[in-house]
Design a protein around this motif. Sequence first.
Motif, PDB file in Angstrom:
ATOM      1  N   PHE B  13      35.872 108.021 -43.871  1.00 53.30           N
ATOM      2  CA  PHE B  13      35.365 109.206 -44.540  1.00 53.30           C
ATOM      3  C   PHE B  13      36.303 110.385 -44.325  1.00 53.30           C
ATOM      4  CE2 PHE B  13      32.907 113.101 -44.763  1.00 53.30           C
ATOM      5  CZ  PHE B  13      32.329 112.969 -46.020  1.00 53.30           C
ATOM      6  N   PHE B  14      36.723 110.575 -43.083  1.00 54.29           N
ATOM      7  CA  PHE B  14      37.620 111.695 -42.819  1.00 54.29           C
ATOM      8  C   PHE B  14      39.011 111.461 -43.396  1.00 54.29           C
ATOM      9  CE2 PHE B  14      34.342 112.594 -39.638  1.00 54.29           C
ATOM     10  CZ  PHE B  14      34.087 113.905 -39.979  1.00 54.29           C
ATOM     11  N   ALA B  15      39.401 110.202 -43.474  1.00 55.54           N
ATOM     12  CA  ALA B  15      40.714 109.906 -44.034  1.00 55.54           C
ATOM     13  C   ALA B  15      40.782 110.316 -45.500  1.00 55.54           C
ATOM     14  CB  ALA B  15      41.021 108.423 -43.904  1.00 55.54           C
ATOM     15  N   VAL B  16      39.729 110.015 -46.221  1.00 57.82           N
ATOM     16  CA  VAL B  16      39.785 110.322 -47.650  1.00 57.82           C
ATOM     17  C   VAL B  16      39.643 111.805 -47.924  1.00 57.82           C
ATOM     18  CG1 VAL B  16      38.996 108.089 -48.457  1.00 57.82           C
ATOM     19  CG2 VAL B  16      37.337 109.831 -47.939  1.00 57.82           C
ATOM     20  N   THR B 996      34.955 117.637 -53.901  1.00 60.62           N
ATOM     21  CA  THR B 996      34.991 116.695 -52.782  1.00 60.62           C
ATOM     22  C   THR B 996      35.836 115.489 -53.189  1.00 60.62           C
ATOM     23  OG1 THR B 996      33.157 115.290 -53.429  1.00 60.62           O
ATOM     24  CG2 THR B 996      32.590 117.349 -52.316  1.00 60.62           C
ATOM     25  N   PRO B 997      36.204 114.653 -52.225  1.00 62.13           N
ATOM     26  CA  PRO B 997      36.968 113.456 -52.576  1.00 62.13           C
ATOM     27  C   PRO B 997      36.099 112.338 -53.151  1.00 62.13           C
ATOM     28  CG  PRO B 997      36.640 113.558 -50.223  1.00 62.13           C
ATOM     29  CD  PRO B 997      36.081 114.840 -50.771  1.00 62.13           C
ATOM     30  N   ILE B 998      34.843 112.605 -53.283  1.00 62.51           N
ATOM     31  CA  ILE B 998      33.946 111.550 -53.775  1.00 62.51           C
ATOM     32  C   ILE B 998      34.218 111.283 -55.244  1.00 62.51           C
ATOM     33  CG2 ILE B 998      31.524 110.979 -54.234  1.00 62.51           C
ATOM     34  CD1 ILE B 998      30.831 112.601 -51.705  1.00 62.51           C
ATOM     35  N   GLY B 999      34.381 110.025 -55.588  1.00 54.95           N
ATOM     36  CA  GLY B 999      34.633 109.650 -56.971  1.00 54.95           C
ATOM     37  C   GLY B 999      33.350 109.434 -57.742  1.00 54.95           C
ATOM     38  N   SER B1000      32.400 108.795 -57.141  1.00 52.66           N
ATOM     39  CA  SER B1000      31.133 108.562 -57.828  1.00 52.66           C
ATOM     40  C   SER B1000      30.048 108.250 -56.813  1.00 52.66           C
ATOM     41  CB  SER B1000      31.258 107.404 -58.816  1.00 52.66           C
ATOM     42  OG  SER B1000      31.443 106.193 -58.116  1.00 52.66           O
TER      43      SER B1000
END
Lengths: 47, 1057
Positions: B13-16, B996-1000
């Motif tokens: 999680f932190f990496a992304v 955020t880095p969240i894609g979906s």
Amino acid sequence: MIRKLKYIIPAVILLASSCKKSLDINTDPYSPTSVSENKLLPAAQLA
Amino acid sequence: MKKLLQSLFIIMFFAVTAMAQDRTITGTVTSADDKQPIPGVSVKIQGAAGGASTNAQGKFSIKVGTSAKTILFSSIGYVEQAKTIGTSDVINAVLATDSKQLNEVVVTSFGVIRQARSLGASVGKVNNEQITQVSEPDVLKTLQGKVAGVDIRASQGTPGAATRIQIRGNTSFTGDAQPLIVVDRVPYSNDQVTTSNQLGGGGAYGSGFSNIDPNDIASIQVLKGSGAAALYGSRASNGVLLITTKSGSATAGKKGLEISLKSSVSLEQIAGLPELQNSFGTGSYGNYSASNGSWGPKFGGTLKEIPAWPAYLAAYPELFPTGKVPYQAYPDNVSSLFKDGYVFENSINLNGGNEKSAFVVTASQLDQSGYVTNSNYNRTNIAVGGSSKLDMGLNIRGNLSYSRSTQEGGFYGETQNGAPSLFSRSLFLGRNWDLSLPFEDKNGNSIIYAGAGQFDNPLWSAKYNTTNTAEERFIANIKADYDITKWANFSVAAGTNVNSLARREVIEVSSRAAEGLGRLTLDDYRKQEIESTALLNLKPKINDDFSFNGLLGFNFNQRTSTRQVDRGNQFIERGIHNLNNTVQQSFLIDSYQRRRIFGVFAEATFGYKNYAFITATGRNDWSSTLPVDNRSYFYPAISGTFIFTDAFKIKSKVLDYGKLRVSYAKVGRDASPYGVSNGFSFNTNFLSVPNASANNKANDPNLKPEFTKEFETGTELSFFSQRINFDFTYYNKISTNLIQAIDAPASSGYEFYNTNIGQISNKGVEIQLTAVPVRTTNFNWNLSLAYTRNKNMVDKLKDGVSRIDLAGFFASTGYSAYAEAGMPYGYLRGSTSARDNEGNLLVDPATGALIDNTEPSIIGDPNPKYKLGFTNTFSYKGISLGVLLDFTKGGSVYSTTIQNELGRGTSKLTEDRETTWVIPGVYGNPNTFQPILDANGNKIQNITRITTNSLYFNGGGASTFATNGADEWSVYDGTVFRLREISLGYTLPKALFKKTPIGSIRVSLTGRNLWFYTPNIPKGTNFDPETNSFGATNIQGIELSTAPTVKRYGFNINITF
């Protein structure tokens, strides 16, 4: 192409030639095909 | 392990979150045909991970890095389009309709990719979403109702229980009739290791396939017929399930890191509890007794108290100061035995790489607790895969997976057969039995309400009689391929699948089983399978009109298994469960098996103008399990396809694709190891004297391979720009030279003789229909229908063999599943009631009960007439609703659960005790089995009335319709309608996590097996005919007090980065 096949074909032949011996494994190692009579007699007497 | 997974989640999680994106590109994708926006188009940056998809208005938004050069648009039914990324932040795309399946490819034998249009046999496909969105930890069960031609059957409703798969019917008598399962180029056995006979107990054993992690599966392809699967050789006559995992399909070309997380939680409950009568307690004919049947006096009458049950009074006199207990109903005593179960599942998938290398890691953890106390299944999976293109031109890929599972549970089966079953009374408890009382005495012994030793208290059995299994599996494989020229590729693949299973079965002291002395059974099973393949794939360019694909290959397979089953009887010290703590030990099984097969094969596909194809294949096997003279066997296949819409240039708005296909294939299959020569075995020493005797089975030294010949023809049609797709297949499959041990004459000195004895045929029809009835800007409705009809027949058996008992039980009555010429495989045979020449039942005038025949006969066919799966998916903007209904027509099931619910008077159906009944029939002579005639020579209609008690459990052993009745009355038609799956999903708007880095993020609610309807099974029993006592074996249609199926409610969340 031909040059490369000269490596492949011998390898396949070598592999195939080792097959026959590898197939002679169809004997159950835990079930002998013959046993001595002194082993059979007690079982026969029991039967 | 759980801590490791949690750490991985946190690290990733932190990496992304540290990854950066530079700008956002937006745009709209429309159709070139009607200029309408296209929803669901995949939008990706070439060479980068992640991506986006268009919304209902055809709009998309995607973040791109500074190095991004090209943006790709792709959608099923449209030609993929690439657009260069310039300075503009808006890029629109217009997609042209793809000519049906022009570029669609399928994975065929040995992972070879072929154009779908060139295939001459039917191939089914299931993708990852169809597997992981259904709250079902067993991958095989997720295929139910989705692929035509595939028959999936569950066994019991407890966690980890086996599932059986069969494609196009049974092709073997007692051998493995399940398809070859290949996971990333390595065969994967779905073996069920049966420690104790499931007739007289035994656990709800699992099958090998339950080790697979559904989260790591990228896709499943089903090569249904021999025509598609012939190259796989000996085991392909049952079809092939070709599984590609994510870890096994890491593909170079992606860039960066893509992460997806999945968590799900599900609640599971027993799917069907019987409706019970609560008006009458135990006894018979209205009189009270501490018996099993609830045929006693009515509650609320003159009988207010009954003597405390003797076992309870002896164990806990302080609980019964008067020595009496109230005579009353305990309406919830059955339902109180079961609890809510749950399934927790967490999975993480990492996928990354660059232009030359890629890797995938999948780790999952499953924890399942069933509705029965102490029934659990836990599974941990880790899979790592990678691929790399070396500068010298060599491509290397490999993957390694590990799974560990533990299954805890009890014993099942019918108590009459001596089972330590926890279901021996569970669904038909005496209606006045108070289950809140202790289930064990102060010494830990089972105590029950009826006579001592008749059954085990279900709560005691769940606690003390246990079957625990731990299973580990390693799979490793590596493949290297090299482009010798632009049109020739040589590849070598090698892999291994190692499975070890350790099981401990404990029957505790005081159980009904094991003479009440206790028993420990240890089962250690290990199997290793090695597979290697060398392939030369040729695709020379001939000219624009003609094409050629060639394949030359060599295949090696070795399977080695060892098994030791040891048993100790009579525990010395209670509660210590090891062999040293038993009085008497025995070695039940100590076996070793190894078999090898070498095969060479070739395939040639000739194409003409990309609309006509002919494919010829041939394979020769050399098997170690056959006699030297018969160990080499060749089998060919040929198929043709013709895309007539292209050939005749049909440009219709209605029909846009039409293909005809036909194939004929022959597939050989070898025997089991050590089946061609006779041997001796050593026995337990007699009076300290070692001794040996000949095995009880003689083997045919001239054993021949089994062959399956299959003809298949079909058509694939597509209408209205692929809005409707239709796939029809007819097949006729004949399996000959089938190998089976048959009874040998006593004069031979053997009990059995193993030889080629018969032939089975399977004919069938498969229809797969997909359609898009509604497609608008915001709303889509997709439907899919899978129809399977298979007619199985045992064509002939060796002269002198009338029938083969497949299950080998109930020898005294002849009740079992059989193979017999002219009958469907596994038909049920058992006792029947006598009838006259007009079919009237013969009734004994002395009792008003039935007269039973002395010889058993046909009582049922467990093979369903047809199966139908019907899936509807509705999507509106980000919301989707999927519903899968399936229907099974026919298929008999013999059920002791229903027999007991009726026979023991616990079912609501037995509540009417005021009415007396007349069995429709005529009077007959129980000695001559002929109708009794009156003075005028006419048959006499039965008018003898019997009570409800006698109708289902006749005192004195006379035969009626349940307990003590003929077997035929416990056989029911298994026709069932079922709401198999329902899911409601929502993909959250990207705007919510724009920064955020969240894609979906997608969340879904799912339901599984929430409702079923069985029109021909007694109402109120709520019996699910999908249960089966014999798990993944060939024996179907027999239910002996099994654990009912489950229904499940789940919540899933998927997050990608």
